[in-house]
Design an enzyme around this catalytic site. Sequence first.
Site, PDB file in Angstrom:
ATOM      1  N   SER A   1       0.544  -1.664  -0.401  1.00 52.35           N
ATOM      2  CA  SER A   1      -0.086  -0.433   0.309  1.00 52.35           C
ATOM      3  C   SER A   1       0.794   0.980  -0.179  1.00 52.35           C
ATOM      4  CB  SER A   1      -0.952  -0.010   1.287  1.00 52.35           C
ATOM      5  OG  SER A   1      -2.032   1.349   1.383  1.00 52.35           O
ATOM      6  N   GLY A   2       0.316   2.219  -1.014  1.00 51.62           N
ATOM      7  CA  GLY A   2       1.431   3.831  -0.661  1.00 51.62           C
ATOM      8  C   GLY A   2       0.481   4.876  -0.936  1.00 51.62           C
ATOM      9  N   GLY A   3       0.294   6.199  -1.586  1.00 44.35           N
ATOM     10  CA  GLY A   3       0.202   6.923  -1.150  1.00 44.35           C
ATOM     11  C   GLY A   3      -1.078   7.063  -2.363  1.00 44.35           C
TER      12      GLY A   3
ATOM     13  N   THR B   1      -3.719   0.734  -3.008  1.00 41.01           N
ATOM     14  CA  THR B   1      -3.895  -0.580  -1.847  1.00 41.01           C
ATOM     15  C   THR B   1      -3.686  -1.675  -3.097  1.00 41.01           C
ATOM     16  OG1 THR B   1      -4.860   0.806  -0.294  1.00 41.01           O
ATOM     17  CG2 THR B   1      -4.229  -1.862  -0.193  1.00 41.01           C
ATOM     18  N   VAL B   2      -2.110  -2.890  -3.564  1.00 39.84           N
ATOM     19  CA  VAL B   2      -3.048  -4.194  -4.305  1.00 39.84           C
ATOM     20  C   VAL B   2      -2.598  -5.062  -3.375  1.00 39.84           C
ATOM     21  CG1 VAL B   2      -1.230  -4.985  -5.807  1.00 39.84           C
ATOM     22  CG2 VAL B   2      -0.639  -2.610  -5.044  1.00 39.84           C
TER      23      VAL B   2
ATOM     24  N   ASP C   1       9.868   4.211 -18.944  1.00 39.03           N
ATOM     25  CA  ASP C   1      10.877   3.843 -18.001  1.00 39.03           C
ATOM     26  C   ASP C   1      10.606   1.938 -17.639  1.00 39.03           C
ATOM     27  OD1 ASP C   1      11.557   4.743 -15.621  1.00 39.03           O
ATOM     28  OD2 ASP C   1       9.474   4.321 -14.292  1.00 39.03           O
TER      29      ASP C   1
ATOM     30  N   LYS D   1      -5.031  -4.508  -7.695  1.00 45.59           N
ATOM     31  CA  LYS D   1      -5.115  -2.680  -7.024  1.00 45.59           C
ATOM     32  C   LYS D   1      -6.049  -1.670  -6.622  1.00 45.59           C
ATOM     33  CE  LYS D   1      -1.170  -2.892 -10.320  1.00 45.59           C
ATOM     34  NZ  LYS D   1       0.138  -2.310 -11.840  1.00 45.59           N
TER      35      LYS D   1
END
Length: 724
Positions: free
Chosen positions: A24-26, A29-30, A138, A44
């Site tokens: 989970s991040g900003g 959530t996965v 990327d 996701k």
Amino acid sequence: MLSPLSHDDPHRIGAHRLIARLGSGGMGTVYLARSDAGRTAALKTMHAHIATDPGFRTRFRLEVDAARVIGPVHGARVFDADPLAETPWLATEYVLGPPLDDAVALAGPLPEPAVRALGALLCAALGRLHASEVVHRDLKPSNIMVTADGPKVIDFGIARAIGDDRLTRTGTAAGTPAFMSPEQATGQEHAPAGDVFALAGVLVFAATGHGPFGTGQHADLVYRVRYAEPDLTGVPPALLPVLARCLAKDPADRPTTTGLAALLDPGPDAFATRLPEPLLGEIVRRVGAVRHALPRRLPAPTEDALTETRPGDAPTGPSRRRLLLLGGGSVLGAAAIGGGAWAWSRPDGTSARQPPAPKQPKWDLLWQVPTASVVPSFPPAPVVLDGLVVVGENGVKGLDPVTGKPKWSDPDVYFRRKVATDGRKLYAADGLLTDTAPLGVFTVDPATGETGTPFGTFEDMPGNLYGTQLLCATGDAVYLTGGRSPRRTTEAVFREGQRWFLLAVDVLSGRKLWEVPLPARQDGSDRLHFLSARVSGGHLVLVQQAGDGGLRLAVHDARTGEALWDRPLDGDRPAFDRAHLAVDDRHVYPSAGGLVALRLADGKQAWRFDGNAPGARFGPPAVGEDTVYAVEEGRGAVALDAATGKVRWAEKGRTVAGADLDVPPVVGPVHLYSRSSTGLVASDLRTGAVSRPFKAARARYFAHVPAGRLIAVGDEYTAAYPLV
């Protein structure tokens, strides 16, 4: 690797039951999830507090699009998604393998054969993106997952359409400095040649354990990328000139992905046979860990807990590297694909990017679901049979035509150009989901989307060879294209040395009834042999595509395969517009060259209708009972006797623009539906009287008579209106 679910995480999202948190991040959530059919997925979601931001929603939808463009062979297979849900979500294949940087850390630099195979397969992946006018921007070791079947490209956080700078600022260097191209480092346009530069850097890392421009501060790396010679210490001598050319500062000096794949020339051996034993062991370990994962959920906090646990606030969880195991390192990536956002036309003419309100719209929209067909390789159309509508190209869904609810999503055969129906049964052609399996022809369970045992198998034709198409089916036979190749390949292009055939297979015995050779394709071509097909009156009617993109109307004897006649389908309209087939037992009515009837037996003209004046423009025709219907520019719909071409009725004076002539009208039980500038016009089949004009989204429309639904298929959605 896996963390327990929070007490307030949902139990289900879509058709998936949540098992564990992967990170989970900003942004979101996965989760590790399983579908009702037991399939493991990485799911996701976007945090609720940013889901109200249209910009973040757009980026989420673009990541879904990009994942579908790269496809399941070269990326994480998309199972299902709903970017317009209150909490947008995306369910993908859970990729079983480590990222390339972890793989090198575990097993050391890869041997030269593995590097060559890795590079050739990544060329195929990038080639698929570039053919869709998308650049990754990327590419780096952490964005490449190493599986037993080959590498998978992930993380489309800054991917975008070639030439599209709407999601970045001019002059800004977006990307990872150690692997970006010189032009990207200066904020200039990053074309496909920039992805080739980054790929070469990835291959240097795979072969040596270090990047071509070292490590350090951002500014130092950018300077080296722009001006310094790459550090190729440790690169196998045979690869030195190849990678040095790819790392040229001038994009014009670099090879294309096709040219680089030829220079790498990895040979026919399977990818897994080239990997070191420790790396293969790690892949096996990850398979077992996911297979035996059980749901665990943290208890709700007590009343004196400091704060409520929210998605994104978890103090522990996998690192970003672990998140890459999902088949997507960016929870909310941005990949701009030509076509733009999903937008509906409201009754007041404004555009809406949010899903419609639950209240029934005045213009009678009954349901709508997202079913993206990104960069279709054939005219978009549903496969319609009793009780089911199969829609989509990558990420196929089987929908209930009455309610729009999915009966199943993304079955074993996920490319719709390999699915066809005779109106009662659903058939598929594929390679048993492995790269080396022979071509098999199956029936598909319409209730679940699952394939059974093939009733026909062709050992000399690889099932996953690009160019394989299931064209159409009758109660007696299925008609398809199959190829023979000197080497097995999953590249999304034709290759030199392949031989291609049109064939018919008996649906009862699985026996091949006949086989007809097809013209050879130029190496690297991605143009399929056929754009549409129908069987009528014992004739197989095809719109055949040449290697240069030219179209021909070709008719074969459906029983023997004998070529009876063909003629060009010339015109200034796009190929898909000319590929519509209107056929009855006697005639075929082409979608090019005016409104004419050609005899199926010999291709000779039976009649021609010139409209108000010679040279009048018509949209593609449609056939119902003994009548041919078409829309004439500046006039409206006309109905002609199918045997003689005589006018039965014609609208007068309806404004029809050229843009409304790209789709055929739809013949319903009572009305003819045709496009107008404001939506759709419903005309009485007997008299032509306009009885029910209504507003509707611009799409291609198809009648599902048993369900009483008019099905609309757009680039990013499927919807339904009443069929009255």
